[in-house]
Write a protein that holds these residues in place. Structure first.
Motif, PDB file in Angstrom:
ATOM      1  N   LYS A  65       0.804  -1.222   0.000  1.00 15.21           N
ATOM      2  CA  LYS A  65       0.000   0.000   0.000  1.00 15.21           C
ATOM      3  C   LYS A  65       0.838   1.272   0.000  1.00 15.21           C
ATOM      4  O   LYS A  65       0.461   2.277  -0.625  1.00 15.21           O
ATOM      5  CB  LYS A  65      -0.917   0.013   1.228  1.00 15.21           C
ATOM      6  N   HIS A  66       1.983   1.219   0.709  1.00 16.76           N
ATOM      7  CA  HIS A  66       2.655   2.484   0.996  1.00 16.76           C
ATOM      8  C   HIS A  66       4.061   2.622   0.411  1.00 16.76           C
ATOM      9  O   HIS A  66       4.544   3.750   0.281  1.00 16.76           O
ATOM     10  CB  HIS A  66       2.711   2.702   2.514  1.00 16.76           C
ATOM     11  N   ILE A  76      -0.043   6.250  -7.025  1.00 15.96           N
ATOM     12  CA  ILE A  76       0.083   6.748  -5.648  1.00 15.96           C
ATOM     13  C   ILE A  76      -0.252   8.238  -5.599  1.00 15.96           C
ATOM     14  O   ILE A  76      -0.966   8.707  -4.694  1.00 15.96           O
ATOM     15  CB  ILE A  76       1.502   6.505  -5.101  1.00 15.96           C
ATOM     16  N   ASN A  79      -3.877   8.559  -5.621  1.00 10.19           N
ATOM     17  CA  ASN A  79      -4.448   8.225  -4.307  1.00 10.19           C
ATOM     18  C   ASN A  79      -4.362   9.403  -3.346  1.00 10.19           C
ATOM     19  O   ASN A  79      -5.292   9.686  -2.586  1.00 10.19           O
ATOM     20  CB  ASN A  79      -3.723   7.020  -3.698  1.00 10.19           C
ATOM     21  N   ILE A  80      -3.216  10.087  -3.383  1.00  5.30           N
ATOM     22  CA  ILE A  80      -3.043  11.244  -2.494  1.00  5.30           C
ATOM     23  C   ILE A  80      -4.059  12.327  -2.844  1.00  5.30           C
ATOM     24  O   ILE A  80      -4.699  12.925  -1.965  1.00  5.30           O
ATOM     25  CB  ILE A  80      -1.602  11.793  -2.593  1.00  5.30           C
ATOM     26  N   LYS A  83      -7.731  11.033  -1.917  1.00  6.70           N
ATOM     27  CA  LYS A  83      -7.980  10.841  -0.484  1.00  6.70           C
ATOM     28  C   LYS A  83      -7.609  12.070   0.335  1.00  6.70           C
ATOM     29  O   LYS A  83      -7.984  12.173   1.508  1.00  6.70           O
ATOM     30  CB  LYS A  83      -7.207   9.624   0.021  1.00  6.70           C
ATOM     31  N   ARG A  85      -4.997  12.772   1.795  1.00  4.38           N
ATOM     32  CA  ARG A  85      -3.844  12.482   2.665  1.00  4.38           C
ATOM     33  C   ARG A  85      -3.495  11.004   2.509  1.00  4.38           C
ATOM     34  O   ARG A  85      -4.384  10.154   2.473  1.00  4.38           O
ATOM     35  CB  ARG A  85      -4.187  12.807   4.120  1.00  4.38           C
ATOM     36  N   TYR A  86      -2.191  10.708   2.415  1.00  2.00           N
ATOM     37  CA  TYR A  86      -1.786   9.320   2.197  1.00  2.00           C
ATOM     38  C   TYR A  86      -0.382   9.120   2.752  1.00  2.00           C
ATOM     39  O   TYR A  86       0.466  10.017   2.691  1.00  2.00           O
ATOM     40  CB  TYR A  86      -1.799   9.000   0.696  1.00  2.00           C
ATOM     41  N   LYS A  87      -0.138   7.923   3.298  1.00  2.00           N
ATOM     42  CA  LYS A  87       1.170   7.602   3.881  1.00  2.00           C
ATOM     43  C   LYS A  87       2.022   6.894   2.837  1.00  2.00           C
ATOM     44  O   LYS A  87       1.556   5.962   2.177  1.00  2.00           O
ATOM     45  CB  LYS A  87       0.984   6.705   5.107  1.00  2.00           C
ATOM     46  N   ASP A 138       3.542  11.313   5.721  1.00  4.23           N
ATOM     47  CA  ASP A 138       2.153  11.601   5.361  1.00  4.23           C
ATOM     48  C   ASP A 138       2.163  12.774   4.396  1.00  4.23           C
ATOM     49  O   ASP A 138       2.683  13.856   4.717  1.00  4.23           O
ATOM     50  CB  ASP A 138       1.334  11.946   6.609  1.00  4.23           C
ATOM     51  N   GLU A 140      -0.083  15.315   1.882  1.00  2.11           N
ATOM     52  CA  GLU A 140      -1.409  15.864   1.599  1.00  2.11           C
ATOM     53  C   GLU A 140      -1.385  16.583   0.257  1.00  2.11           C
ATOM     54  O   GLU A 140      -0.332  17.012  -0.223  1.00  2.11           O
ATOM     55  CB  GLU A 140      -1.827  16.824   2.713  1.00  2.11           C
TER      56      GLU A 140
END
Length: 691
Positions: A65-66, A76, A79-80, A83, A85-87, A138, A140
């Motif tokens: 995932k990360h 990725i 996704n950021i 969403k 925010r994403y790690k 993290d 954003e």
């Protein structure tokens, strides 16, 4: 788990991980081992199998995932955005953009730039500014219509490394292990299987850790490809960085005069220069001058005044010739660029504290990697880093002293290596005189290798006798392994072509055993005692034993350990030696006294029957007997023409090698196998014929 694994888990609970798990979770992630072990340490630092399996799945899920694969960076980033925010797990570098007066990050795999980083984060983690650091972040996304504004926002950043550890607890737990156990713990911690390495090879592997625990330590390792030279410096620690030789510029290593930015040596504990060898390379002369001064004075000056640093320097390169070739035609530095072998470059070589003989390391094979438990590597990395502020260099001086002939620079190299080995093996200070002497001899040998080769490069270097004295003022000489293996080449070069020179240990006898067949003189049989070092090559039953078997008609060999396949193969090769040294029309009786295998005795008998049948065809009358009284311990060979050969290891003198690989010369010719440490004594005795 074996007994050692259980012990590691008992005294270092939560700080160790099973080393084969790294391969299990890595997949196609191009990420250092310490990053993976950091995650494994969070979820798999246990001996409970159910917890380990659950932890593996968790780590795999986190990576899936990360961890940012470059070919999935677009997904990725999406996704950021979606969403908010994403790690992510990525390698991050930071630079100051003076046009906007802000620090900005660049994510290596994610492919985003100009991400604003606050000054507090940079001050807390200054290595972000040099070389990049693997982090969990993290991110954003917030679109901004302002020109040149980045939509990416760094919400949090955590470098992947241990934040703290209990040093006193580490020392207390170390006391629970013997020296041999502790060495094996460290081997397993760096991912190696201690069962396939001898004592000397283990110590050589651990030398690679000294730059991490000893400030301003200079190490050079030259050897064949595929021996794992760069692995420790690229995978092991978040405090070390590996630089390709072509990328090692003055600005990158020390300081950029245009920007005033300090280079790698100002931020990293260890800077390793890979691909250092290559006779056609032409390094920058200014870089050589700066390196020379830094390695001697721990500081550098690039027009901004002197700057101090404590990074250890490691130089790694491949050799293109074997050791006897290098000794016959030049020196063990001959694969380095000529610039390092001329007057200016020699100063850099003279500042090397230890020369690691990479040719003693075998190519890494699957069975060499550990499947047992070892420290989570970032834990061990933090332990070693904490030891950098301590000095153990004087710990031998109560029992031993160095000869006054040894110069200050040679003395520094010996002392720093000894200090590093003491920190690694005996941080708690509990060490015997014998163990101190072992480390001292090892420290002297590596520095002697540097100096001996410099004397070949430039004869104006004075001859140094690397001798130390014990508490009774008895002098003890130290030699390198190459000196023991190839005395003819070693000393001929030193003394302008004069042949027959032997060293201070009187190793002329070793010349008969170890030198090339074309150079060895006629063997004169005499009583003698020979000692061989671990990893020594050039030894074979033909040279070592053959001359003493010639002319006999009856031989009795006593060895309790002719049971396992490799032991029986050794015995078969001994029979081959007998055949080579007898006339075709002669017959020789060979009798073996050994112990019956407790579990595979029938198979052992069947094998001996096959040997008997095969031997009859070549004039060997082979018989055997089992002595299961447990009283046979001595291992020897007795002939009926007056010789007894006492072998402290029996025929088991060779280290593990690839027996099933038809294309490996070590499989076919004994002289290409590294041996174990062993001794052999040749004694005249009254004739005694086996009946």
């Amino acid at each position: 788990m074996n007994e050692l694994d259980q012990k590691i888990n008992r005294y270092f609970l939560g700080l160790v991980v099973r080393k084969d798990l790294v391969k299990t979770v890595k997949g196609n992630a191009i990420v250092p081992s310490y990053v993976l072990e950091y995650l494994l340490g969070q979820y798999c630092a246990t001996s409970d199998e159910a917890t380990i399996q659950t932890g593996i799945e968790t780590v795999k899920e986190i990576l899936a995932k990360h961890y940012v694969h470059r070919n999935e960076a677009g997904l990725i980033r999406s996704n950021i955005k979606e969403k908010g925010r994403y790690k992510v797990i990525d390698k991050i570098g930071v630079a100051l953009n003076d046009k906007v007066n802000a620090y900005q990050a660049e994510f290596e795999n994610l492919g985003i730039k100009k991400v604003v980083v606050d000054s507090g984060t940079v001050k807390k983690h200054p290595k972000l500014l040099v070389g990049g650091v693997w982090c969990i972040c993290d991110i954003e996304y917030e679109f901004n219509e302002e020109k040149d504004a980045s939509p990416w926002i760094l919400a949090s950043l955590k470098p992947i490394q241990l934040s703290h550890f209990d040093y006193d607890g580490y020392l207390e737990a170390r006391k629970q292990f013997t020296t041999s156990e502790w060495i094996d713990v460290l081997l397993q911690s760096i991912g190696l299987n201690p069962e396939v390495f001898g004592r000397r090879s283990k110590l050589i592997q651990l030398i690679r850790l000294i730059p991490f625990c000893e400030r301003n330590y200079n190490l050079i390792e030259l050897g064949p490809k595929g021996t794992g030279k760069s692995h420790i410096f690229s995978e092991f620690s978040p405090h070390g960085t590996l630089v390709s030789g072509g990328e090692a510029t003055l600005a990158k290593l020390f300081i950029n005069n245009t920007t005033g930015k300090i280079g790698l040596v100002g931020y990293w504990d260890v800077v390793a220069m890979d691909e250092f060898a290559g006779s056609n390379k032409k390094p920058d002369i200014k870089l050589i001058d700066t390196l020379k001064n830094y390695m001697a004075n721990k500081s550098f000056n690039r027009g901004t005044g002197p700057q101090g640093a404590e990074a250890s320097m490691v130089f790694i390169g491949n050799t293109s010739h074997n050791v006897p070739y290098m000794l016959k035609h030049g020196n063990l530095f001959m694969d380095l660029p000529e610039t390092y072998r001329n007057t200016d470059g020699q100063a850099i070589l003279d500042r090397m504290h230890w020369y690691l003989p990479g040719w003693e390391m075998e190519n890494l094979r699957s069975e060499m990697f550990s499947e047992g438990y070892g420290f989570v590597v970032d834990y061990l990395a933090e332990v070693l880093r904490s030891l950098r502020s301590q000095d153990y260099s004087d710990r031998y001086q109560k029992h031993f002293s160095l000869s006054s002939d040894i110069s200050t620079r040679d003395r520094d190299g010996i002392n720093k290596t000894f200090s590093g080995l003491m920190k690694i093996l005996f941080p708690h200070g509990e060490v015997s005189v014998e163990e101190i002497e072992e480390l001292l001899r090892f420290s002297i040998e590596g520095r002697k290798r540097v100096k001996d080769q410099l004397m070949r490069v430039d004869p104006t270097y004075g001859n140094v006798h690397f001798i130390y004295l014990d508490s009774s003022k008895q002098t003890k000489n130290v030699t390198t392994l190459e000196e023991e293996e190839y005395p003819h080449y070693y000393h001929t070069t030193f003394f302008d072509g004069e042949e027959g020179t032997s060293d201070a240990n009187g190793r002329a006898d070793a010349l008969v055993v170890c030198s090339d067949a074309g150079l060895a003189p006629e063997v004169v049989l005499k009583e003698k005692h020979l000692t061989f070092q671990e990893n020594q090559k050039g030894i074979s039953f033909d040279d070592l034993l053959g001359p003493y078997l010639r002319g006999t008609t009856s031989i009795t060999i006593t060895d309790p350990y002719i049971r396992l396949f490799y032991q029986i193969r050794n015995f078969m090769e001994f029979l081959e030696t007998i055949v080579k040294h007898k006339a075709q029309d002669e017959e020789i009786a060979v009798h073996l006294v050994t112990m019956e295998d407790e579990f595979k005795g029938e198979q052992q008998k069947e094998t001996f029957e096959k040997i008997k049948e095969s031997s009859n065809a070549v004039g060997i009358n082979f018989t055997w007997e089992f002595d299961n009284t447990g009283t046979i311990h001595a291992r020897n060979i007795v002939t009926n023409h007056g010789w007894k050969i006492a072998l402290d290891r029996g025929l088991d003198i060779f280290q593990h090698y690839e027996m099933n690989d038809t294309f490996t010369f070590a499989n076919r010719l004994q002289q290409y196998r590294p041996c174990k440490a062993f001794e052999v004594t040749f004694i005249r005795h009254k004739e005694k014929t086996h009946k």
